[in-house]
Every structure is written in structure tokens, then in C-alpha cells.
Design a protein around this motif. Structure first.
Motif, PDB file in Angstrom:
ATOM      1  N   ASP A  13      50.885  21.908  51.996  1.00 23.58           N
ATOM      2  CA  ASP A  13      49.785  22.868  51.903  1.00 23.58           C
ATOM      3  C   ASP A  13      48.438  22.304  52.335  1.00 23.58           C
ATOM      4  O   ASP A  13      47.438  23.032  52.344  1.00 23.58           O
ATOM      5  CB  ASP A  13      49.666  23.407  50.469  1.00 23.58           C
ATOM      6  CG  ASP A  13      50.753  24.429  50.146  1.00 23.58           C
ATOM      7  OD1 ASP A  13      51.554  24.736  51.050  1.00 23.58           O
ATOM      8  OD2 ASP A  13      50.801  24.909  48.998  1.00 23.58           O
ATOM      9  N   LYS A  58      49.573  25.598  44.683  1.00 21.70           N
ATOM     10  CA  LYS A  58      50.122  25.815  43.349  1.00 21.70           C
ATOM     11  C   LYS A  58      51.075  24.700  42.921  1.00 21.70           C
ATOM     12  O   LYS A  58      51.093  24.301  41.750  1.00 21.70           O
ATOM     13  CB  LYS A  58      50.845  27.159  43.297  1.00 21.70           C
ATOM     14  CG  LYS A  58      49.913  28.360  43.224  1.00 21.70           C
ATOM     15  CD  LYS A  58      50.687  29.650  42.963  1.00 21.70           C
ATOM     16  CE  LYS A  58      49.746  30.811  42.707  1.00 21.70           C
ATOM     17  NZ  LYS A  58      50.479  32.064  42.408  1.00 21.70           N
ATOM     18  N   VAL A  86      43.448  27.410  43.876  1.00 20.58           N
ATOM     19  CA  VAL A  86      44.333  27.520  45.031  1.00 20.58           C
ATOM     20  C   VAL A  86      43.424  27.584  46.252  1.00 20.58           C
ATOM     21  O   VAL A  86      42.199  27.669  46.122  1.00 20.58           O
ATOM     22  CB  VAL A  86      45.225  28.785  44.985  1.00 20.58           C
ATOM     23  CG1 VAL A  86      46.280  28.662  43.907  1.00 20.58           C
ATOM     24  CG2 VAL A  86      44.383  30.038  44.785  1.00 20.58           C
ATOM     25  N   TRP A  87      44.028  27.548  47.428  1.00 18.20           N
ATOM     26  CA  TRP A  87      43.260  27.761  48.651  1.00 18.20           C
ATOM     27  C   TRP A  87      44.107  28.558  49.637  1.00 18.20           C
ATOM     28  O   TRP A  87      45.335  28.543  49.573  1.00 18.20           O
ATOM     29  CB  TRP A  87      42.786  26.443  49.264  1.00 18.20           C
ATOM     30  CG  TRP A  87      43.854  25.453  49.595  1.00 18.20           C
ATOM     31  CD1 TRP A  87      44.556  25.340  50.762  1.00 18.20           C
ATOM     32  CD2 TRP A  87      44.364  24.421  48.735  1.00 18.20           C
ATOM     33  NE1 TRP A  87      45.466  24.314  50.701  1.00 18.20           N
ATOM     34  CE2 TRP A  87      45.369  23.727  49.463  1.00 18.20           C
ATOM     35  CE3 TRP A  87      44.070  24.017  47.435  1.00 18.20           C
ATOM     36  CZ2 TRP A  87      46.070  22.664  48.915  1.00 18.20           C
ATOM     37  CZ3 TRP A  87      44.780  22.961  46.894  1.00 18.20           C
ATOM     38  CH2 TRP A  87      45.759  22.296  47.631  1.00 18.20           C
ATOM     39  N   GLN A  88      43.431  29.270  50.502  1.00 10.06           N
ATOM     40  CA  GLN A  88      44.076  30.067  51.543  1.00 10.06           C
ATOM     41  C   GLN A  88      45.209  30.919  50.975  1.00 10.06           C
ATOM     42  O   GLN A  88      46.340  30.899  51.452  1.00 10.06           O
ATOM     43  CB  GLN A  88      44.564  29.168  52.681  1.00 10.06           C
ATOM     44  CG  GLN A  88      43.430  28.432  53.376  1.00 10.06           C
ATOM     45  CD  GLN A  88      43.878  27.596  54.562  1.00 10.06           C
ATOM     46  OE1 GLN A  88      45.020  27.656  54.978  1.00 10.06           O
ATOM     47  NE2 GLN A  88      42.952  26.832  55.117  1.00 10.06           N
ATOM     48  N   GLY A  89      44.885  31.664  49.924  1.00  9.34           N
ATOM     49  CA  GLY A  89      45.859  32.552  49.303  1.00  9.34           C
ATOM     50  C   GLY A  89      46.572  31.897  48.152  1.00  9.34           C
ATOM     51  O   GLY A  89      46.035  31.781  47.060  1.00  9.34           O
ATOM     52  N   GLN A  90      47.792  31.436  48.402  1.00 12.17           N
ATOM     53  CA  GLN A  90      48.616  30.860  47.340  1.00 12.17           C
ATOM     54  C   GLN A  90      48.862  29.368  47.504  1.00 12.17           C
ATOM     55  O   GLN A  90      49.684  28.794  46.800  1.00 12.17           O
ATOM     56  CB  GLN A  90      49.966  31.589  47.299  1.00 12.17           C
ATOM     57  CG  GLN A  90      49.866  33.082  47.047  1.00 12.17           C
ATOM     58  CD  GLN A  90      49.265  33.387  45.684  1.00 12.17           C
ATOM     59  OE1 GLN A  90      49.718  32.872  44.669  1.00 12.17           O
ATOM     60  NE2 GLN A  90      48.231  34.213  45.658  1.00 12.17           N
ATOM     61  N   LYS A  91      48.169  28.721  48.435  1.00 10.43           N
ATOM     62  CA  LYS A  91      48.424  27.304  48.667  1.00 10.43           C
ATOM     63  C   LYS A  91      47.891  26.447  47.515  1.00 10.43           C
ATOM     64  O   LYS A  91      46.852  26.749  46.937  1.00 10.43           O
ATOM     65  CB  LYS A  91      47.804  26.862  49.982  1.00 10.43           C
ATOM     66  CG  LYS A  91      48.510  27.415  51.212  1.00 10.43           C
ATOM     67  CD  LYS A  91      47.919  26.854  52.498  1.00 10.43           C
ATOM     68  CE  LYS A  91      48.680  27.355  53.716  1.00 10.43           C
ATOM     69  NZ  LYS A  91      48.146  26.793  54.974  1.00 10.43           N
ATOM     70  N   GLU A 113      39.107  26.878  52.943  1.00  7.05           N
ATOM     71  CA  GLU A 113      39.630  28.240  53.107  1.00  7.05           C
ATOM     72  C   GLU A 113      39.764  28.644  54.574  1.00  7.05           C
ATOM     73  O   GLU A 113      40.708  29.344  54.948  1.00  7.05           O
ATOM     74  CB  GLU A 113      38.709  29.235  52.395  1.00  7.05           C
ATOM     75  CG  GLU A 113      38.711  29.108  50.888  1.00  7.05           C
ATOM     76  CD  GLU A 113      40.047  29.546  50.274  1.00  7.05           C
ATOM     77  OE1 GLU A 113      40.786  30.320  50.927  1.00  7.05           O
ATOM     78  OE2 GLU A 113      40.349  29.105  49.157  1.00  7.05           O
ATOM     79  N   THR A 114      38.845  28.233  55.411  1.00  7.06           N
ATOM     80  CA  THR A 114      38.801  28.715  56.795  1.00  7.06           C
ATOM     81  C   THR A 114      39.452  27.776  57.797  1.00  7.06           C
ATOM     82  O   THR A 114      39.675  28.163  58.947  1.00  7.06           O
ATOM     83  CB  THR A 114      37.344  28.931  57.224  1.00  7.06           C
ATOM     84  OG1 THR A 114      36.672  27.653  57.240  1.00  7.06           O
ATOM     85  CG2 THR A 114      36.621  29.878  56.281  1.00  7.06           C
TER      86      THR A 114
END
Length: 638
Positions: free
Chosen positions: A204, A240, A233-238, A101-102
């Protein structure tokens, strides 16, 4: 945002500081070592992923003195209350513990993943050493306060069902020609996607770049529609698109994916686990955490993970074509610090997945000694002893596989590449050879030649006429031929299953595929084949090829037989019609059912619904479509 690559700094690390991706000027906060506290997370259930997180020494993934990947060694000993088993699980540097995520490069979190195979109380003991190259064979000393930490947790029974591998347990080599789930006891037949080999060249994922015009990064946009609420998902919408692609394959009933984890210098030149393409001793924590999200999802939806660890272009430094030195080859092909670290990192991060095969190389050209050493290192490092195979060129099979049979190596199977119409004969060759050598192999067909074409798309997809041909005047072949001679050819030889390769000329090929629907009908045919064996409770793991019982003494593609003598027989007729089955070696009454490999469904009755042993019997004609392929199940009446 994706990590920025700081090419203006040689090591991208300052003395005591590591650059953050968010700003060229920003430096990390002051380094602060962890206090040695331990957190256990995950669903504490049998076969589920349990994560031990240690608050350990602060590090940056680009540090070199010490290097967190080579100069620290985390191993966790997990012991069941009964006294056995004991698993020695390698751990890894996890940056801030939330790197997916970060995109963090630094932190003080260290991790080990564990998949317990028993319910009850498990204790753990942390072994944390420091020293030059201690993680890959160097000397080290215990590092306080981390070394020696102990604790326990209690594991309950799994609550999963259906396709989720956590309902079945770990898939293991058990000395047969088929793998077995250790929880449910089920045996496994594989059918899935060998292409694209660049599955992980995904826009992504952090730190992933395209270097060649013919191998762009994938968006998997065609499969965003297949992502479901609640999926990762990660970092919002990544994520998918790729998560949706896996969902689609699972929805079609297939059970495997294949991918290369390192192809620098190879066909795609766009997948590597390192912080930079040519830095083989520093690993990208956030990218690998994101890979892990995808792999964990695959396990949860019943997709076997086929890790192809390298490809021919960069597996060693020797080139018969005169290409000379290959800088991308890990240790020049030998088992040195680069290769040991690469294998250890992948095992530490991903070996908890339950259905997993390590393939030491696509079209592998290492020497037998190098292959044996690599196989042994994987076997000794992997606490779960996942299956290990090797893939090589069709005309190299005797050269490579003969040197690894029986007691010559710890190999558990072969990943075959050959012409689509040679699958049956080639599968038989290595099933028989491995059995004779005393270590039966699981033999899969994972790449179908000609290399330019592979398994074609469906007729009508992107204007494709349905015929794969090397030249306009050539006869070519169709997905029906693949069904008959590749899919059923492997299964009727007693093989472990197939993965489909897409060539490099046709739509959605091996390098640019982003739409698995291009082979929608072929996935249906795979599902029908798997359902035939599973739904009819056919004990394929105890059956042997017996083509002589249907008069096929040359083991050609005319007709095939798989038999558990005196009990059950499967006959496959690629061109339909009828055939004679020799039951003169047994007695009793046998039921006869016909199965349609083109449509699936229940067994069908034909004119001959029952036969008697003690003599050759005629099977046929089929219920309909006499010139199409049919499978016949002949089972003894109790």
C-alpha cells in the motif's frame, strides 16, 4: 493508484516540467512559486505534532537543476517565549502538501514538523537558502520572499493519557542505562518486534516493489481485522493491514517496532525512500508521507520506533568476503552527500515522533571513523537528540563497541545480537564497560541467534511443534527458553529491554512475516515482565546487577539479582527452587513477594513472607510449580 515508474526517461523530468503518475502524456500545470505564506496546523498542545507549511518555490521531486532536496535548505527556528529552548528544525519538500493521498511529485509546499516541550507562546523564524548542495553543507544565499518569515503560535497542555506517548513526552537519553520520558519522568523498558526487518515493504506504499521471490511485498492482511474505525488510512482503504498490525502489538502490551528504512542490495531489497532504487538524491514525497502516517499512529498507541538506517550488505564498499564494490552503499560508507541527505530527510520528516531511536546499521561493518562521523552528523542534525545505537555481529562486538565507548563517540547505547542463551552475560558486558568509560549505555538485545531460527512461533501455529532446532536430532529450544534467558536475561542484567527476531526458517520469519499473532504467547510474556516492574513500582533505573548476592559469581544462567542496596532486590530463578540472598550488608525487615512470569498478575505470598537483614536469608520455596521460573521481589518495610 501507486506511482508509475517511468524508466524510459533518464531523469523523468523535462525542462521546467515533471511527469504526473496518472498519465504518460500528462505534464504538470505551469510552475507557480508560492507567495511565502505560512500555515500552522496540528493540535497546538505540548508534545503534539505541530506542522509549519510554507508556500515556497515550485519543484518536482525528480528535478536536478535545482534539486529540491539538495539545492534548497529549509530550517525553522522555534523559540519559546521564555528564551529557551530554541530548536533548529530541518524542513523538507512536500510536493503538493497532500502527497500521501494524491501521489503528487510536484508542488510548492515545504514543511517542518515540531514537537513543543513547553506550553505557552512559541515564535518561529524561517531560514530558506538556495545554492548547490546547500542542504548538505554547500554554500547558499537567502531566498526571498521565504527567508526571514516570522510568526508565533500558542501551545496548551497535552490532553492525552494512557499508552499515547504524547501523555509522557519525549523519550531521551539522560546519562543512565535506561531512557526517560521528559514529560512524565517515567523510565522505559522496551519489549517489541525486531522482525520483520522489511516491515515497510508494504504493497500500500507508493513506489514500493518486490525484487526477490523470497521477499514479496506484504499485505498485512492477517491484521486488517485489527484496524479500528477512526484509525488512519490513505487513498481510500489503503493502510488498514499495517495499521492493524500495530494495533495488535499495542493490544498485547508491547511497546516497540523495528524496521529498516533502506535495504537495497540487502536481504529484502525492497525498501528505500528514493523515487527509484538507485537514485539516492531524489526522495519519494508520497511514499514518505505514507510512512509518516504509520509512524505517527505508532506514537499515538505507544510503540517506540527503532529506525535501522542500513544493513550490513550495503553499509560500505569494503568486503572481507571479496565481494568488491557495492553500488548501493551511500557514499561507499563515508559521510558524503548521499548519506548526509538521507539522514537529513529522515530527521526532517520523522524526528518529531517522541519515542525514537536511530540505529546506524544492522550488523554494521563501517570503520570506527565512519561510524563516529555518522553518529555526530545525526546528533547535530536532529534537534531533539534522540538516542543513537549501533548493531553488529556477535563476534564483532569488541571490535566495534570498544571504539565507540565513553568520549570516543556520541553513541547512547548498543543493539546486541547474540545467542538467545548468552543475553545476560553479553548485556552485562556492555553495561559495565560503558559505565566504566564514563558514558553509560542503554543496552538492548535486539536479535537472537541462531540466525536461522530466532524467536520461534507459538506451538501449533502453522503446524509448528514448538521446538526450534537446526536439525531433527537437535535438542532445540522453546519460547519458554526465550522468556527466561533472553527477556529476563536482559532485564536482570540492567538492560533496556528486547526486540524479538524471527529467523529465516520458521513460519512467519524475518522476511515474510505478516502475522504477529504467530508469537502471541511471547508477547504475553513480554507484557507480564513489563507489568512486574511498572505495577510494583520497582526503581529499575537506579538498580544494578548484583548476582554475587545470590551466589552467582560467574554470571551464568543459574540465578540473577538486581539490587538497589538496602532498599529493594529482584531475584529471578530460571529453574525455580529456592536460593539464598545475602542481606548481611544491610539491616531492617524486608517483605518477600513472588511473581509468576508465565501468567503475570499480582505478587504471591510463599512460606517465607518476610526476612530480616544483617545475614544471608533463604528465599523459597515458591508458592507453586517449584521447577518453573519465578521472580522474587524483596522490598524493605518502611
Amino acid at each position: 493508484m501507486n506511482r508509475i515508474t517511468f524508466t524510459t526517461f533518464a531523469a523523468t523530468c523535462l525542462v521546467g516540467a515533471c511527469l504526473h503518475p496518472q498519465s504518460l502524456q500528462a505534464l504538470e500545470p505551469p510552475r507557480k512559486d508560492g507567495d511565502g505564506s505560512v500555515t500552522i496546523s496540528g493540535e497546538l498542545r505540548r508534545w503534539h505534532k505541530v506542522t509549519l507549511s510554507l508556500s515556497g518555490p515550485y519543484a518536482c521531486e525528480r528535478d536536478s537543476d535545482p534539486n529540491p532536496f539538495t539545492d534548497y535548505s529549509l530550517t525553522v527556528a522555534f523559540r519559546h517565549e521564555s528564551g529557551e529552548p530554541i530548536y533548529l528544525v530541518p524542513g523538507y519538500f512536500a510536493a503538493d502538501g497532500n502527497a500521501a493521498e494524491t501521489s503528487a511529485e510536484a508542488g510548492n509546499v515545504w514543511r517542518a514538523h515540531f514537537a513543543p516541550d513547553k506550553t505557552g507562546r512559541w515564535s518561529y523564524r524561517i531560514l530558506f537558502l538556495a545554492g548547490k548542495h546547500v542542504a548538505i553543507g554547500g554554500a547558499g544565499v537567502p531566498l526571498a520572499p521565504y527567508h526571514g518569515q516570522t510568526g508565533f503560535f500558542v501551545v496548551e497542555e497535552t490532553d492525552k493519557a494512557g499508552r499515547d506517548f504524547r501523555a509522557k513526552g519525549r523519550l531521551a537519553y539522560v546519562g543512565k542505562h535506561h531512557l526517560q520520558f521528559l514529560g512524565s519522568g517515567e523510565y522505559f523498558l522496551k519489549a517489541g518486534a525486531d522482525a520483520p526487518e522489511t516491515l515497510l515493504a508494504y504493497v500500500d506504499f507508493d513506489g514500493t516493489i518486490a525484487r526477490r521471490a523470497n521477499a514479496p511485498l506484504k499485505t498485512w492482511s492477517a491484521h486488517i481485522q485489527d484496524w479500528q474505525p477512526g484509525n488512519p488510512v490513505w487513498q481510500g482503504q489503503k493502510g488498514k493491514g499495517l495499521i492493524g498490525a500495530l494495533n495488535y502489538l499495542a493490544s498485547k502490551g508491547v511497546n516497540g517496532i523495528s524496521f529498516i528504512t533502506y535495504n537495497a542490495g540487502g536481504d529484502g531489497d525492497n525498501v528505500w525512500p528514493f523515487v527509484d532504487r538507485d537514485d539516492k538524491l531524489h526522495y519519494d514525497c508520497s511514499k514518505l508521507d505514507q510512512w509518516g502516517i504509520v509512524f505517527d499512529h505508532a506514537t499515538a498507541i505507544g510503540l517506540h520506533l527503532h529506525f535501522k538506517l542500513q544493513e550490513q550488505e550495503m553499509d560500505d564498499n569494503r568486503r572481507e568476503k571479496g565481494e568488491g564494490f557495492v553500488p548501493e552503499a551511500l557514499d561507499g560508507g563515508k559521510l558524503g552527500p548521499e548519506r548526509k541527505l538521507y539522514l537529513r530527510e529522515l530527521i526532517a520528516r520523522f524526528a518529531h515522533n517522541l519515542a525514537l531511536t536511530w540505529n546506524i546499521g544492522e550488523e554494521n561493518t563501517q570503520s570506527p571513523e565512519e561510524q563516529r562521523e555518522m553518529i555526530r552528523y545525526i546528533w547535530e542534525t536532529d534537534p531533539y537528540k534522540h538516542p543513537i545505537v549501533v548493531h553488529t555481529f556477535p563476534n564483532w562486538q569488541d571490535r566495534v563497541y570498544r571504539e565507540l565507548l565513553g568520549g570516543r563517540s556520541l553513541l547512547t547505547g548498543a543493539s546486541l545480537q547474540n545467542s538467545w542463551q548468552e543475553v545476560h552475560r553479553r548485556t552485562l558486558r556492555w553495561i559495565w564497560a560503558s559505565a566504566e568509560a564514563g558514558r553509560p549505555w542503554v543496552v538492548a538485545n535486539d536479535e537472537q541467534n541462531p540466525a536461522e531460527l530466532g524467536v520461534p512461533p507459538d506451538p501449533g501455529y502453522a503446524g509448528f511443534d514448538g521446538i526450534a532446532r537446526l536439525a531433527p536430532e537437535a535438542k532445540g529450544y522453546t519460547l519458554d527458553d526465550i522468556r527466561k534467558y533472553t527477556l529476563w536475561g536482559n532485564l536482570m542484567a540492567g538492560g533496556g529491554g528486547v526486540e524479538y527476531y524471527f529467523g529465516y526458517r520458521l513460519p512467519q520469519n524475518d522476511l515474510d512475516c505478516e502475522d504477529f499473532r504467530s508469537r502471541d504467547r511471547s508477547w504475553d510474556y513480554c507484557r507480564y515482565a513489563l507489568e512486574f516492574f511498572v505495577n510494583n513500582k520497582i526503581p529499575f533505573w537506579d538498580m544494578k546487577n548484583a548476582n554475587h548476592l545470590v551466589g552467582n559469581l560467574r554470571d551464568d544462567n543459574s540465578r540473577w539479582c538486581l539490587a538497589l542496596a538496602g532498599k529493594v532486590y529482584v531475584v529471578y530463578l530460571p529453574s525455580g527452587g529456592s536460593c539464598e540472598l545475602d542481606l548481611s550488608h544491610t539491616e531492617g525487615t524486608f517483605e518477600v513477594g513472588w511473581y509468576n512470569p508465565r501468567q503475570g498478575g499480582p505478587l504471591q505470598k510463599a512460606k517465607v513472607a518476610e526476612v530480616t537483614g544483617g545475614k544471608p536469608v533463604i528465599l523459597g520455596p515458591p508458592p507453586s510449580d517449584e521447577n518453573e521460573d519465578w521472580a522474587i521481589l524483596v522490598r524493605k518495610v518502611p
